[in-house]
Design a protein around this motif. Sequence first.
Motif, PDB file in Angstrom:
ATOM      1  N   ASP A 153      14.376   6.398  -5.873  1.00  0.00           N
ATOM      2  CA  ASP A 153      13.143   6.107  -5.746  1.00  0.00           C
ATOM      3  C   ASP A 153      12.210   4.958  -6.214  1.00  0.00           C
ATOM      4  N   PHE A 154      11.799   4.180  -5.125  1.00  0.00           N
ATOM      5  CA  PHE A 154      11.041   2.883  -5.308  1.00  0.00           C
ATOM      6  C   PHE A 154       9.546   3.123  -5.448  1.00  0.00           C
ATOM      7  N   ARG A 155       8.897   3.095  -6.534  1.00  0.00           N
ATOM      8  CA  ARG A 155       7.629   3.090  -6.962  1.00  0.00           C
ATOM      9  C   ARG A 155       6.959   1.928  -6.973  1.00  0.00           C
ATOM     10  N   GLY A 182       0.873  -1.306   0.101  1.00  0.00           N
ATOM     11  CA  GLY A 182       0.081  -0.029   0.062  1.00  0.00           C
ATOM     12  C   GLY A 182       0.979   1.096  -0.013  1.00  0.00           C
ATOM     13  N   THR A 183       2.297   0.895   0.310  1.00  0.00           N
ATOM     14  CA  THR A 183       2.953   2.116   0.330  1.00  0.00           C
ATOM     15  C   THR A 183       3.013   2.966  -1.305  1.00  0.00           C
ATOM     16  N   ILE A 184       3.153   3.993  -1.397  1.00  0.00           N
ATOM     17  CA  ILE A 184       3.260   4.623  -2.771  1.00  0.00           C
ATOM     18  C   ILE A 184       4.435   4.654  -3.335  1.00  0.00           C
ATOM     19  N   LYS A 185       5.494   5.072  -2.384  1.00  0.00           N
ATOM     20  CA  LYS A 185       7.038   5.509  -2.657  1.00  0.00           C
ATOM     21  C   LYS A 185       7.756   5.428  -1.659  1.00  0.00           C
ATOM     22  N   THR A 201       8.597  -0.008 -10.128  1.00  0.00           N
ATOM     23  CA  THR A 201       9.297   0.853 -10.782  1.00  0.00           C
ATOM     24  C   THR A 201      10.367   1.419 -10.101  1.00  0.00           C
ATOM     25  N   ILE A 202      11.499   1.763 -10.696  1.00  0.00           N
ATOM     26  CA  ILE A 202      12.747   2.555  -9.852  1.00  0.00           C
ATOM     27  C   ILE A 202      12.851   3.835 -10.675  1.00  0.00           C
ATOM     28  N   VAL A 203      12.798   5.070  -9.938  1.00  0.00           N
ATOM     29  CA  VAL A 203      13.173   6.128 -10.628  1.00  0.00           C
ATOM     30  C   VAL A 203      14.608   6.654  -9.880  1.00  0.00           C
ATOM     31  N   MET A 204      15.489   7.083 -10.894  1.00  0.00           N
ATOM     32  CA  MET A 204      16.788   7.702 -10.262  1.00  0.00           C
ATOM     33  C   MET A 204      16.850   9.201 -11.066  1.00  0.00           C
TER      34      MET A 204
END
Length: 138
Positions: free
Chosen positions: A51-53, A30-33, A57-60
Amino acid sequence: PTTLLPTQHKLRRPLKQGDRIKVKGKFSHGTIKFNINLKGIKNGFNFFHLDFRPPKTIVMNTKFKTGWMTEIRDIYKPLRDQEEFEVVIFCDIRSFRASLNGVEIKQFPYRDELDKIDQVELVHGSNGNGWFQIDLPQ
């Protein structure tokens, strides 16, 4: 329940090539990021935003005074509810090399000098998701 770490961690010295940061967390469905940020206290820049989503998905990225730069994305194996996980960030010759549970994420090139980084910021997420252990360079 797991005791979560404070969000700000000042490094004893600026980062340099060969340094390794290891952080352990517990995933909560349930955590968003949730993310790890390598920052410069003096200039306020976010040199490496990992950032883990969920679910995968991972955003750097990097954020300077002018704003966010071009992001690099990758995917990861989804975590299970209440699963403990480990993220390692290694300062290589020209890039950060990060891994999640031993699986390497795309490399992220340095966008400024490593020695400007003197703080690690941990953003826990929500629903009890969070970081509970950190190992910093000595």
